[in-house]
Design a protein around this motif. Sequence first.
Motif, mmCIF file in Angstrom:
data_model
loop_
_atom_site.group_PDB
_atom_site.id
_atom_site.type_symbol
_atom_site.label_atom_id
_atom_site.label_comp_id
_atom_site.label_asym_id
_atom_site.label_seq_id
_atom_site.Cartn_x
_atom_site.Cartn_y
_atom_site.Cartn_z
ATOM 1 N N GLU B 46 -5.546 132.118 26.076
ATOM 2 C CA GLU B 46 -6.708 131.301 25.716
ATOM 3 C C GLU B 46 -6.915 131.273 24.201
ATOM 4 O O GLU B 46 -7.537 130.358 23.685
ATOM 5 N N ALA B 47 -6.346 132.243 23.503
ATOM 6 C CA ALA B 47 -6.453 132.196 22.041
ATOM 7 C C ALA B 47 -5.496 131.165 21.468
ATOM 8 O O ALA B 47 -5.755 130.548 20.447
ATOM 9 N N SER B 48 -4.351 130.969 22.145
ATOM 10 C CA SER B 48 -3.374 130.028 21.608
ATOM 11 C C SER B 48 -3.656 128.606 22.073
ATOM 12 O O SER B 48 -3.012 127.680 21.627
ATOM 13 N N GLU B 49 -4.621 128.443 22.977
ATOM 14 C CA GLU B 49 -4.848 127.109 23.532
ATOM 15 C C GLU B 49 -5.309 126.124 22.465
ATOM 16 O O GLU B 49 -4.985 124.954 22.500
ATOM 17 N N SER B 50 -6.054 126.624 21.492
ATOM 18 C CA SER B 50 -6.556 125.708 20.475
ATOM 19 C C SER B 50 -5.530 125.482 19.365
ATOM 20 O O SER B 50 -5.797 124.760 18.413
ATOM 21 N N PHE B 51 -4.391 126.147 19.459
ATOM 22 C CA PHE B 51 -3.384 125.987 18.420
ATOM 23 C C PHE B 51 -2.703 124.625 18.553
ATOM 24 O O PHE B 51 -2.438 124.161 19.658
ATOM 25 N N ARG B 52 -2.463 123.972 17.432
ATOM 26 C CA ARG B 52 -1.845 122.646 17.473
ATOM 27 C C ARG B 52 -0.419 122.755 16.985
ATOM 28 O O ARG B 52 -0.144 122.698 15.787
ATOM 29 N N GLY B 53 0.473 122.959 17.900
ATOM 30 C CA GLY B 53 1.880 123.113 17.565
ATOM 31 C C GLY B 53 2.603 121.780 17.622
ATOM 32 O O GLY B 53 1.980 120.731 17.527
ATOM 33 N N PRO B 54 3.914 121.768 17.782
ATOM 34 C CA PRO B 54 4.678 120.513 17.876
ATOM 35 C C PRO B 54 4.197 119.683 19.066
ATOM 36 O O PRO B 54 3.726 120.220 20.060
ATOM 37 N N ALA B 78 4.019 104.479 13.892
ATOM 38 C CA ALA B 78 2.894 105.165 13.246
ATOM 39 C C ALA B 78 3.356 106.400 12.498
ATOM 40 O O ALA B 78 2.709 106.822 11.542
ATOM 41 N N CYS B 79 4.459 106.970 12.920
ATOM 42 C CA CYS B 79 4.853 108.265 12.342
ATOM 43 C C CYS B 79 5.237 108.108 10.881
ATOM 44 O O CYS B 79 6.141 107.332 10.556
ATOM 45 N N PRO B 80 4.582 108.793 9.970
ATOM 46 C CA PRO B 80 4.905 108.647 8.548
ATOM 47 C C PRO B 80 6.229 109.286 8.168
ATOM 48 O O PRO B 80 6.800 108.951 7.137
ATOM 49 N N SER B 81 6.701 110.215 8.967
ATOM 50 C CA SER B 81 7.930 110.907 8.599
ATOM 51 C C SER B 81 9.126 110.437 9.407
ATOM 52 O O SER B 81 10.241 110.898 9.191
ATOM 53 N N GLY B 82 8.886 109.545 10.344
ATOM 54 C CA GLY B 82 9.983 109.037 11.145
ATOM 55 C C GLY B 82 10.648 110.106 11.985
ATOM 56 O O GLY B 82 11.880 110.175 12.038
ATOM 57 N N CYS B 83 9.859 110.954 12.596
ATOM 58 C CA CYS B 83 10.512 112.014 13.353
ATOM 59 C C CYS B 83 10.614 111.713 14.845
ATOM 60 O O CYS B 83 11.180 112.499 15.577
ATOM 61 N N ILE B 84 10.077 110.576 15.267
ATOM 62 C CA ILE B 84 10.174 110.238 16.689
ATOM 63 C C ILE B 84 11.212 109.130 16.878
ATOM 64 O O ILE B 84 11.239 108.171 16.113
ATOM 65 N N TYR B 126 12.421 114.069 19.349
ATOM 66 C CA TYR B 126 11.381 114.438 18.384
ATOM 67 C C TYR B 126 11.980 115.461 17.413
ATOM 68 O O TYR B 126 12.490 116.491 17.833
ATOM 69 N N ASN B 127 12.003 115.092 16.136
ATOM 70 C CA ASN B 127 12.584 115.982 15.130
ATOM 71 C C ASN B 127 11.455 116.772 14.456
ATOM 72 O O ASN B 127 10.793 116.294 13.539
ATOM 73 N N TYR B 128 11.262 117.998 14.927
ATOM 74 C CA TYR B 128 10.128 118.796 14.431
ATOM 75 C C TYR B 128 10.313 119.232 12.984
ATOM 76 O O TYR B 128 9.358 119.558 12.297
ATOM 77 N N THR B 129 11.542 119.217 12.469
ATOM 78 C CA THR B 129 11.763 119.672 11.090
ATOM 79 C C THR B 129 11.081 118.741 10.090
ATOM 80 O O THR B 129 10.763 119.153 8.992
ATOM 81 N N TYR B 130 10.878 117.463 10.471
ATOM 82 C CA TYR B 130 10.221 116.523 9.552
ATOM 83 C C TYR B 130 8.725 116.401 9.813
ATOM 84 O O TYR B 130 7.990 115.878 8.999
ATOM 85 N N GLY B 156 13.997 129.694 15.343
ATOM 86 C CA GLY B 156 15.298 129.147 15.610
ATOM 87 C C GLY B 156 16.287 129.624 14.575
ATOM 88 O O GLY B 156 15.902 130.086 13.503
ATOM 89 N N THR B 157 17.537 129.570 14.915
ATOM 90 C CA THR B 157 18.550 130.042 13.971
ATOM 91 C C THR B 157 19.274 128.891 13.295
ATOM 92 O O THR B 157 20.053 129.106 12.387
ATOM 93 N N SER B 158 19.042 127.659 13.757
ATOM 94 C CA SER B 158 19.671 126.530 13.073
ATOM 95 C C SER B 158 18.702 125.360 13.085
ATOM 96 O O SER B 158 17.705 125.362 13.801
ATOM 97 N N ARG B 159 19.026 124.358 12.272
ATOM 98 C CA ARG B 159 18.130 123.219 12.166
ATOM 99 C C ARG B 159 18.030 122.495 13.495
ATOM 100 O O ARG B 159 16.992 121.993 13.882
ATOM 101 N N GLY B 160 19.170 122.487 14.233
ATOM 102 C CA GLY B 160 19.208 121.764 15.505
ATOM 103 C C GLY B 160 18.246 122.309 16.534
ATOM 104 O O GLY B 160 17.862 121.607 17.470
ATOM 105 N N ASP B 161 17.808 123.557 16.334
ATOM 106 C CA ASP B 161 16.888 124.153 17.294
ATOM 107 C C ASP B 161 15.562 123.421 17.331
ATOM 108 O O ASP B 161 14.792 123.604 18.271
ATOM 109 N N PHE B 162 15.293 122.648 16.304
ATOM 110 C CA PHE B 162 13.992 121.991 16.243
ATOM 111 C C PHE B 162 14.086 120.495 16.497
ATOM 112 O O PHE B 162 13.175 119.753 16.208
ATOM 113 N N HIS B 163 15.234 120.038 16.997
ATOM 114 C CA HIS B 163 15.343 118.645 17.453
ATOM 115 C C HIS B 163 15.105 118.678 18.950
ATOM 116 O O HIS B 163 15.963 119.101 19.708
ATOM 117 N N TYR B 164 13.912 118.251 19.357
ATOM 118 C CA TYR B 164 13.535 118.418 20.756
ATOM 119 C C TYR B 164 13.791 117.147 21.535
ATOM 120 O O TYR B 164 13.650 116.042 21.040
#
Lengths: 169, 229, 324
Positions: B46-54, B78-84, B126-130, B156-164
């Motif tokens: 319940e503490a992490s519920e308000s957290f806004r992650g990816p 709409a995405c300013p970083s083009g990550c979607i 979804y590219n979370y790195t951007y 993650g250990t590589s950049r690819g870990d954050f391409h969801y």
Amino acid sequence: MMEIITRLVFGLYLLVILGGAGLAVFSANLVRAFVGMVATLLGAAGLYLLMQSPFLAFMQLLIYVGAICVLIFFALMLTNAYQGGDESAPAPLSKFARSLLAGLAPLVLLLPTVLLHPVAAKEKPEATPLAELGKVLLEEYTVPFELISIILLIAMAGGVFLAWERRNR
Amino acid sequence: MERLIKQGIDLIKGIWSLGVGLAVTAWYLVNRKITVQYPKQVVPREASESFRGPIELVGQPKDPATPKCISCMMCVSACPSGCISITKQKPPKLSPEEEKAFAEAEARGEKPKRPVAPRNPATWRYNYTYCSLCACCIEACPVNSIKFSNELYLAGTSRGDFHYDLLARLKRKAAEAKAAEDAKASETKDSGSADAAAQPGSPNISQAVPEKADEASSASGQAKSEAAL
Amino acid sequence: MNEFSLWTVFTLVVGLVAILAFIAGNAMALVWMERKVAGFIQRRPGPNQLGPAGVLQSVADAVKLLFKQILKPSNADSIIFFLAPILSFFPVALLFMPLPFSPFFTAYSPNLGLLLILAFSGINVLAVLLAGWSSNNKYSLYGAARGVSQSVAYEIPLLLAVLAIAFQHGTLNLSEIVEQQGGWPWQWNVFTQPLAFLIYFISIFGETNRSPFDLPEAESELTAGFHTEYSGMGFALFFLAEYANMVLVCCVATALFLGGWKGPFLDGFWWFLAKAYGLLFIMMWVRWTYPRARFDMLLNLNWKWLLPLGALNLLATAFVMKLF
């Protein structure tokens, strides 16, 4: 044995004093000259120790090294002389002459007194108890002692006065 | 004189406040520690519920494995970083006979209804790195199909870990939720009254530890599988 | 020196070595303690990974510092730059010599022990100045300027407080001052001279540049103050000297005000260490409680409160001593 050690230590202190003095006079860098002066004062403290008066040695450290030098350096620190600034130019000869005169003045003033009233050297230095020192200062030499305090007081008042002027302006 | 008294009162108040400060820190000094030691403990749910992650996709109420998404591409623009990046589904391929039947019908002047492409997206990357977590996509989405996840412990250990691949993630989440529900249902059937302490989301940190640690490890496993996709 | 003999030389050398070990060990213990206290006050556990309760953390830090490269900023005055940390650390070993840890554990007990400590602790100020100036860095210079105006200012009330005690006991020998106090708290000097103790204790925060008077190293304003440019062992020496000075002022306070190695029972150096560490703990507690004072507040407190109070206390002491 003790004699040799004492002589060696005396030589060491002398070297520190002379070396420091030389550095203080001949160094082009103000701060290095200052370090030389500190070394000289430390050496003098060592000489006091050798003469069996640790009280004077510690006072030398406490007042000269700990307070006066620090205050001098405080002033030095605020003057940041550049490497190629006007200050690094060789000083004119007249300045040298005047400095020499100022340096010799204490010698000229003190030498006659020392020569006229020589104190017999002692074979071995003797420690003077602190209480006796206090007694001499406050009983035999009360007037000079108080005069010195008055001079210090006047100097302090003058300093405050000058600072006051500045602030009001 | 009055000023002097006031100053005196101020002085006493000041000294008193120093004592109060020391008392506060002394109390903290002997009190329970409240920070969570991460690898050994994690914060309760319940503490992490308000957290806004990816961001993650929202499933349809009736079919949680399928997103509400209608592939309208609003979030992509709409995405300013083009990550979607989203690809739409193609209309189903018609067999030659059906194709022929449609052609004939059109030749007759009728207007037969050709099968249209499903509105669900084919892929949802979804590219979370951007991503800067600006919530523009969430604002833009007309069907509320995007929300912030409460993924706290990402590593993650590589950049690819954050391409969801968020579609795969949604499917996995739905399956997990279903499994959990089944387990819960069978448990209540078995023992009647489940132990309250074993409930997920109990406030006790130490209780939350094994459960959360499992989730964290499964999350990293998921990230790896997605990177492979 | 007339009592100079081989035995004196022996005790001096053994004392020096023991003191250096004591300083290094203490610094490590204190760093660990400081971090633990900071952590506990902020309701977190502090270092807890290396060894039981993280006690080996300081060892790891020391090893890290040993292996770090020693850098010198360009245009820095190289001789003075490297002289400063040495100058800061070298008097520290000397300062511990006259401390009476117990009747037996006293490296050197001169009649002017207290004066020796006060005299040599001034050299630290000089080292701070030289470090600040020679780094060729504005932050360092500001840090040094602040450090010095603060140390010079706080030395005066500190001296006045110490002088009151020396007055009361008629000696500057720390061992004798301890000798004249009793084992129970009401026989300690803190009981007869509470004001002097308070002044001394406030002044040592200014003397050792500890928070809330840590302006020379104010991280948020001056990066790290006078030791901004020091890396590796240069920084380590300053650090060691700082912690050694902290231990020193607390040890002196213990000897002067808290009865030294005397306790209600079982006199010995453990009492001395326990009292000194108690004071150190209070210093840490204060550090993690109060925010940093502004510089004018700092100097106002000194010149407008501590100095007059100290002078009054000294006068009162002299008066009482003369009367009885």
